[in-house]
Design an enzyme around this catalytic site. Structure first.
Site, short mmCIF file in Angstrom:
data_model
loop_
_atom_site.label_atom_id
_atom_site.label_comp_id
_atom_site.label_asym_id
_atom_site.label_seq_id
_atom_site.Cartn_x
_atom_site.Cartn_y
_atom_site.Cartn_z
N SER A 4 37.51 -3.20 -67.18
CA SER A 4 38.03 -3.06 -65.67
C SER A 4 38.86 -4.70 -65.98
O SER A 4 39.27 -5.25 -66.94
CB SER A 4 36.63 -3.42 -65.48
OG SER A 4 35.93 -4.92 -66.06
N CYS A 13 17.88 16.47 -25.70
CA CYS A 13 19.27 15.96 -25.97
C CYS A 13 19.16 14.39 -25.17
O CYS A 13 18.13 14.25 -23.92
CB CYS A 13 20.24 17.15 -25.06
SG CYS A 13 21.60 16.14 -24.51
N CYS A 54 23.58 20.24 -28.68
CA CYS A 54 22.51 20.72 -27.14
C CYS A 54 24.00 21.73 -25.89
O CYS A 54 24.18 21.30 -26.72
CB CYS A 54 22.78 18.65 -26.33
SG CYS A 54 21.93 19.15 -24.19
#
Length: 682
Positions: free
Chosen positions: A84, A417, A435
């Site tokens: 790394s 809803c 919805c």
């Protein structure tokens, strides 16, 4: 000579030619043959291999489509540790790094005498490619740096990964062994298109390109990986036999000569002052890149010095990552609100304690969907990590679980809803919740907003607040109601006087002149935006013709997918939508292609011309510009190459402009594009 020998020789020629053309297209971004010629060569190779499956070569381009699913990934020991990098976040950190290594440099070497190689710090998935005698024999993930996972079958599907080196004839001979480190990633434009496809088909989308790349490469079925728009950049030689290098820059040049994709943004700089200037310049370029990069990697160019400095933990002392300013922040999730879209989709959004991020104060962020919330276990009251990339809406990455106090509350899925109180439904094949009440006020507002937007009917003066007023007052239930409004109905509304009301009515009436393609796009059919609408109107010249089309007829159009074709047919099958079309016809909107609206094929002013678009145009969105070019016979591609005829530029043009100038591609602006079309029309 056997009767089959000429055919076998032809197979070898085709493999070599197609791999070369893949290299020109995917690595050099400079194709030398057209798509049709390429497809012809590919089909010829497929036919030979189908007749003689025992002849198929390991480096055949047909193997990029992916083989049979794997049972699991085997472990792979890397020949050398895949380390790394230590990182810093400011210029002072770079100077501190130099002070540390100055004490360890060989005698006679000073920091001032060092040269450096700088490279983009790609934010993707590290991969290790292993070649023996020029042939790709293994590809693996980084893993823990010592042991990774064998993902060879998946890496073979990435067009930029050479299956055999050197790719280009006449290059240096292949060494007996070469192990290369690179980064697999998903270009930002392809990531956005890929996520749109997933969303349209009801599948789970990816939060960012890195997750998309990592998820794609860890598929057990390589055929899935083959369908993902992945790319790769290579930037280091891990191990080699039969070849050696004295500097990092020399190794990058060698990789490029062998046919590996190496970033053109890499550079060799003679002094640390040049490195500092480069880092500062790069911070301003961040948003112009077509890939995620979270910084710059600075390497001492001399590999012997680099090696001699040794390693601290898993970080080599001879290299450093200069990280860009963070686009992530941590703040508290105060609440969750649910927004209802024009299609009825329920989208959860986070209400946050205000926090500075990317130069703005963030108080709201997207939570994607409720499946994502549950998978990440995000709760109200959590300290959460949020991210903002470029100018996009911030999103919640996830909670900081270690900071929980026990007072956090789960986020409940809605059952009704929030706008109309109607029941919420969910299709098994989708993650979204809906919805389905066609009279839902929130949906009406969103549908009208979309209809009047600049990309659609472009009704000036009809913004969100006025749309909400009209819906709340019961004057507008759907877009057809707009065309029945009167000045007298508007005057009682807050903020309306005679002049404002009359101007709005006139703007609505003027939208009746918008062409059929705009009307079609404005209807909000799933998958049908401006560009798709333009395409559809070239095959179906009226709304009635499109409404009568079958899914198979729509799918047969080049560029149309199954999902979009199905959504079009389903939309017209809904009686409420057919009624809406009837009312819009009665209102006088354009429901068919008008005479003169489309130029005859032989007279298209942009016929045969290929365009690339970059930057923000003054009046056109990217989709609108694309549709305009296609309407007049032109073709739009994503990448600048020698085959590009024009680069259309706007503000904040990125690396495509640099590439166009290097290749001598003509650069035009939006007014020039209009003149090209206008001259032909006179």
């Amino acid at each position: 000579m056997s009767e089959q020998e000429p055919e076998r020789r032809r197979m070898y020629e085709l493999v070599s030619q197609i791999n070369y053309h893949n290299y020109r297209y995917h690595v050099l971004n400079d194709p030398v043959i057209g798509d049709g010629q390429y497809d012809e060569l590919f089909r010829e190779l497929q036919a030979i291999e189908a007749a003689h499956p025992d002849w198929v070569l390991p480096n055949s381009p047909t193997r990029r489509v992916g083989g049979e699913p794997l049972e699991g990934f085997e472990k792979v020991q890397h020949p050398r540790p895949i380390l790394s990098l230590a990182s810093v976040v400011d210029i002072d950190g770079i100077y501190a790094w130099l002070e540390r290594i100055a004490k360890l440099l060989p005698e006679g070497v000073t920091v001032e005498s060092l040269a450096f190689t700088v490279e983009p710090k790609f934010d993707g998935l590290t991969v290790v490619l292993d070649y023996e005698n020029g042939l790709l024999v293994r590809g693996a993930t980084r893993g823990d740096g010592l042991v990774g996972e064998d993902i060879t079958a998946n890496l073979r599907t990435i067009p930029g990964v050479p299956l055999r080196i050197p790719v280009e004839a006449g290059g240096p001979p292949a060494p007996s062994r070469l192990v290369v480190r690179g980064e697999a990633y998903m270009p930002l434009d392809r990531f956005e298109a890929f996520n749109r496809e997933l969303a349209e088909s009801g599948e789970k989308t990816f939060a960012n390109p890195r997750n998309a790349a990592a998820g794609s490469l860890r598929q057990l079925d390589p055929r899935i990986t083959a369908r993902r728009p992945l790319a790769v950049y290579c930037y280091a030689i891990v191990d080699a036999e039969g070849v050696s290098f004295s500097s990092q820059w020399e190794s990058l040049c060698y990789l490029r000569a062998m046919g590996f994709p190496v970033s053109s943004e890499s550079a060799r700089l003679e002094t640390i002052d040049q490195v500092i200037a480069h880092c500062q310049q790069w911070m301003s370029k961040r948003d112009t890149l077509n890939y995620e990069a979270d910084g710059i990697v600075i390497k001492i160019d001399d590999l012997a010095i680099q090696e001699g400095l040794g390693v601290v933990g898993k970080d080599p002392r001879g290299a450093l990552a200069f990280k860009f300013p963070a686009r992530e922040a941590t703040t508290r999730l105060l609440d969750v609100v649910i927004n209802v879209g024009r299609t009825g989709i329920l989208a959860p959004a986070a209400v946050l304690e205000p926090v500075e991020l990317g130069g703005i104060t963030v108080q709201n962020a997207t939570l994607h969907n409720f499946d994502d919330i549950e998978r990440k276990d995000i709760r109200i009251g959590d300290m959460v990590r949020i991210k903002r990339a470029g100018d996009v809406i911030p999103y919640v990455i996830g909670p900081v679980i270690d900071l929980r106090t026990g007072t956090e509350r789960p986020i409940e899925r809605p059952t009704h809803c929030p706008s109309c109180g109607g029941p919420v439904t969910r299709d098994e094949a989708e993650v979204a919740m809906y919805c389905r009440n066609p009279a839902c006020p929130a949906q009406a507002v969103r549908r009208v907003e979309y209809w009047v937007s600049r990309n659609c009917m472009d009704i000036v003066g009809l913004g969100t607040r006025i749309v909400e007023q009209l819906v709340d007052a019961g004057l507008v239930r759907d877009v057809a109601d707009l065309y029945a409004l009167t000045v007298e109905q508007l005057l009682p509304l807050e903020g309306f006087a005679e002049k404002k009301a009359r101007n709005l009515i006139e703007a609505i009436a003027a939208s009746k002149e918008q062409p059929f393609s705009r009307v079609l796009a404005a209807l909000g059919i799933q998958g049908v935006g401006v560009t798709v609408a333009e395409l559809l109107t070239t095959h179906f010249p009226s709304i009635d013709a499109l409404a009568a089309a079958t899914q198979e007829q729509i799918e047969s159009i080049h560029g149309m997918g199954e999902h979009t074709a199905r959504s079009i047919v389903q939309w017209f099958a809904d009686a409420r939508n057919r009624t809406l079309i009837t009312r819009l016809k009665q209102a006088g909107l354009q429901m068919e292609v008008q005479v003169g609206e489309q130029t005859p094929p032989g007279e298209l002013p942009l016929a045969g011309k290929t365009f690339v678009i970059t930057g923000t145009l003054p009046t056109l969105t990217r989709d609108e510009a694309t549709a305009l070019i296609r309407r007049y016979g032109g073709k739009v591609t994503e990448s600048v190459s020698a085959q590009t005829d024009y680069l259309l530029v706007g503000e904040k043009a990125g690396s495509k402009l640099t590439k166009a100038r290097q290749l001598g591609v003509p650069v035009i602006d939006e007014p020039a594009l209009h003149r090209m079309i206008g001259i032909a029309e006179e």
